[in-house]
Design an enzyme around this catalytic site. Structure first.
Site: not given
Ligand code: NAI
Length: 479
Positions: A78, A202, A227, A236, A412
């Site tokens: 995991s 991913e 991704n 997703d 994937q």
């Molecule tokens: P993204 O890059 O599309 O969105 C992140 C956003 O946060 C951006 O718009 C950015 O401008 C903003 N940001 C950055 N610093 C900031 C701050 N200090 N204050 C406010 N906003 C800020 O990325 P995405 O795809 O939305 O992914 C975000 C995170 O979630 C990543 O770590 C990703 O790996 C993770 N993720 C988690 C999932 C889950 O199931 N828990 C599923 C998919 C992604």
């Protein structure tokens, strides 16, 4: 080890419960099942030894068994200490034809509630297929890829550096894991890296790490950024979180969300799904952003957009979705109102300063139940922190549902086939899958929803300058 199969999971007796869930999930994962049918005879992954590091859930079980049906040998861990579903892990080890006494499935090293030491021990187990290493990596967040890159770096240098005081606890554990490995075999990761044909990644955070490696010329093998397939991040990250964010909050707290003020930090793909999820429950949602484009999107979608400072004392629920660090500080948490709920859905736990919170003088932690902690401040007021700041949709609930994960995981599988069967066609760079394959993934999911596509006429296709069979959009199109 039982009957020659290595594994470390919570309890193999859970396998039957896991198998039932996998059976139901298969029906909800038409893309993966179509991939099994398409490649049943060709077995394009014959000879692949895949080291997989991705949340060990029911949906991932269907992915693993698809890779096996396509010919691969697989080892799995995991990518988070809280995200494993123990019944899914047990079912994958036992396999469709095995029994708990005689497991015949896949080597899985994962259980819900690992310590960080155990987590890195498990990750290290990925790289030992008998006396060989893997020749493919399937990663989520980049920890498996990181271990190989750091391993090679330190083997080349001849030693693992001593950790400094300021290094995060987890990095100290990575260093210790590598020190042990290097002492036993000074060139282990160098050999492993040489055999690896590529990695398919991913998530946003893992992809970010890969581009950094590529930029500095350190990337050791080709990579496919799964991704940024449209059928991954625009589905997703968005619709998956729209489902699983409130699922996590509800299972953890059972607090009514309607009418409350919920703050979503970040309005990227995950933020968009999260904000919609909370609004769907009747919350009044406030968004914070640093990017003017995303801030404007949030405003036009009808959310209040402001700084965290302005709402930190009045909001009821806080969710970080940025993939950045130090978004909610210990000082912020001290100022929150009594029983405010704080959680993160981004990949790593450093979006919320948990280390700072733990060090607050006089703070007391009360475990309400696993993955739900109340932190009581010396003045008597408290906040509720979900999954110790780790991604709450997988820590407090079961992550995204099968249908959306079928889209991600079909990408994937196609990416694994691409890198494994076409060595030499990819440099040590980061690639995305061709749009044609992205459209294929979407197409595989239409029938299940009763979607009827309109067919372009030849004349219409010529008029807009595309092929009747696609791809229908230029690469720069944003959806
Ligand atoms: P993204 O890059 O599309 O969105 C992140 C956003 O946060 C951006 O718009 C950015 O401008 C903003 N940001 C950055 N610093 C900031 C701050 N200090 N204050 C406010 N906003 C800020 O990325 P995405 O795809 O939305 O992914 C975000 C995170 O979630 C990543 O770590 C990703 O790996 C993770 N993720 C988690 C999932 C889950 O199931 N828990 C599923 C998919 C992604």
């Amino acid at each position: 080890k039982v009957d020659g199969l290595e594994f470390a999971v919570a309890d193999l007796k859970l396998a039957e419960a896991g198998r039932h869930q996998i059976r139901l999930a298969e029906h909800e994962m038409p893309g993966l099942m179509a991939t099994r049918r398409e490649f049943a005879a060709a077995k394009p992954l014959q000879g692949a030894r895949i080291a997989g590091s991705l949340h060990m859930t029911v949906q991932t079980a269907v992915l693993i068994e698809t890779l096996v049906e396509l010919g691969a040998e697989v080892r799995w861990v995991s990518c988070n200490i809280f995200s494993t579903q123990d019944e899914a892990a047990a079912a994958v080890v036992v396999g469709p034809d095995g029994t708990p006494e005689h497991p015949k499935g896949v080597s899985v090293f994962a259980w819900k509630g690992e310590t960080l030491d155990e987590y890195w021990w498990c990750t290290d187990q990925l790289f030992q297929f008998g006396d060989q290493g893997p020749n493919m990596i399937l990663d989520d967040g980049g920890d498996a890829t990181l271990l190989v890159h750091k391993g090679v770096e330190f083997e080349t240098a001849g030693a693992v550096p001593e950790p400094s005081e300021d290094d995060p606890e987890e990095y100290k554990i990575v260093l210790a894991t590598l020190r042990k490995s290097l002492a036993a075999d000074a060139k282990r990761f160098t050999r492993i890296a040489k055999d690896i044909k590529g990695v398919t990644e991913e998530t946003t955070t893992g992809v970010h790490r890969l581009y950094e490696f590529a930029k500095t010329g350190e990337l050791l093998f080709p990579a496919i950024n799964v991704n940024d397939s449209v059928t991954k991040s625009k589905f997703d990250n968005k619709y998956g979180c729209r489902h699983s964010l409130v699922d996590g909050i509800n299972r953890a707290t059972d607090t009514l969300i309607g009418g409350k003020v919920a703050v979503v930090c970040g309005y990227g793909d995950v933020g968009k799904g999260s904000a919609e999820s909370l609004r769907g429950q009747g919350a009044r949602v406030v968004v914070t952003e640093i990017d003017p484009i995303c801030a404007l999107q949030a405003a036009m979608d009808g959310y209040q957009v402001t700084a965290l400072e302005d709402v930190v004392e009045t909001a009821d629920i806080f969710v970080t979705t940025t993939g950045n660090f130090n978004i909610i500080t210990a000082e912020h948490m001290a100022r929150m109102k009594h029983q405010a709920i704080v959680g993160n859905i981004g990949h790593f736990d450093n979006e919320i300063d948990m280390a700072g919170l733990e060090k607050t003088p006089g703070i007391k932690r009360v475990e309400i139940k696993p993955q739900v902690d109340e932190y009581v401040f010396p003045d008597g007021h408290s906040i509720i922190v979900l999954s110790q700041g780790r991604l709450l949709n997988l820590g407090n609930a079961t992550g995204h549902p099968s249908f959306v994960m079928s889209n991600s995981f079909t990408n994937q599988v196609l990416a694994q086939i691409e890198l494994f069967t076409k060595p030499g066609e990819y440099d040590k760079q980061v690639y995305v899958l061709p749009k044609k394959l992205d459209e294929k993934v979407a197409r595989l999911h239409l029938d299940a929803l009763g979607v009827k596509l309109t067919k372009l006429t030849k004349e219409q296709a010529a008029y807009i300058g595309v092929d009747v069979e696609g791809p229908y959009k230029p690469d720069h199109y944003r959806y």
